[in-house]
Design an enzyme around this catalytic site. Structure first.
Site, PDB file in Angstrom:
ATOM      1  N   CYS A   1       0.843  -1.186   0.000  1.00 45.59           N
ATOM      2  CA  CYS A   1       0.000   0.000   0.000  1.00 45.59           C
ATOM      3  C   CYS A   1       0.884   1.244   0.000  1.00 45.59           C
ATOM      4  O   CYS A   1       1.908   1.289   0.667  1.00 45.59           O
ATOM      5  CB  CYS A   1      -0.889   0.008   1.233  1.00 45.59           C
ATOM      6  SG  CYS A   1      -1.999  -1.391   1.310  1.00 45.59           S
ATOM      7  N   THR A   2       0.463   2.229  -0.750  1.00 44.88           N
ATOM      8  CA  THR A   2       1.234   3.461  -0.871  1.00 44.88           C
ATOM      9  C   THR A   2       0.295   4.648  -0.709  1.00 44.88           C
ATOM     10  O   THR A   2      -0.806   4.634  -1.250  1.00 44.88           O
ATOM     11  CB  THR A   2       1.926   3.539  -2.251  1.00 44.88           C
ATOM     12  OG1 THR A   2       2.745   2.393  -2.417  1.00 44.88           O
ATOM     13  CG2 THR A   2       2.756   4.797  -2.374  1.00 44.88           C
TER      14      THR A   2
END
Length: 133
Positions: free
Chosen positions: A9-10
């Site tokens: 996840c970013t």
């Protein structure tokens, strides 16, 4: 030949002093699950914020303050594994992202160990964003 790409996840946060119109902006991906995990966008008003919270995964129970702020969040549409609100912005213009990973490298776990039965990723936005100024 197939290649397997692993990503996490970013989140990109843009503060009000970095945007042209003073907006606080969050851009985020959620790729931590093998199957499609549909998201939704919600506004949580103070009356809708729980006063008692119980985590689905860890079962931790916490009584929450009676004076929450309103905030946005991007929770899962399927709630069987918890709310997972992931990211949001509150009425004080504080933004946060909270589900980056609990399965990180050993150096990070040495500084911030994962505790069974404690607060996890699914809980953080609900427990922090309505109360932080």
């Amino acid at each position: 030949m197939s290649k397997e790409f692993k990503s996490s996840c970013t989140t990109i946060l843009v503060g009000k002093k970095a945007s042209i119109d003073g907006s606080t902006i969050i851009s985020r991906n959620d790729d931590g699950h093998a199957a499609l995990d549909p998201q939704r966008f919600v506004v949580v008003n103070p009356a809708d914020q729980p006063r008692h919270y119980q985590s689905v995964i860890s079962q931790v129970q916490i009584d929450l303050p009676a004076d929450p702020l309103s905030y946005t969040s991007v929770p899962s549409s399927i709630l069987t594994r918890g709310i997972w609100p992931e990211a949001g912005i509150n009425s004080e213009n504080v933004a946060m992202s909270a589900t980056e990973t609990i399965t990180t490298n050993s150096r990070v776990l040495g500084a911030d160990p994962y505790v069974m039965g404690g607060i996890g990723e699914e809980d953080l936005v609900t427990l922090v964003l309505p109360y932080i100024h």
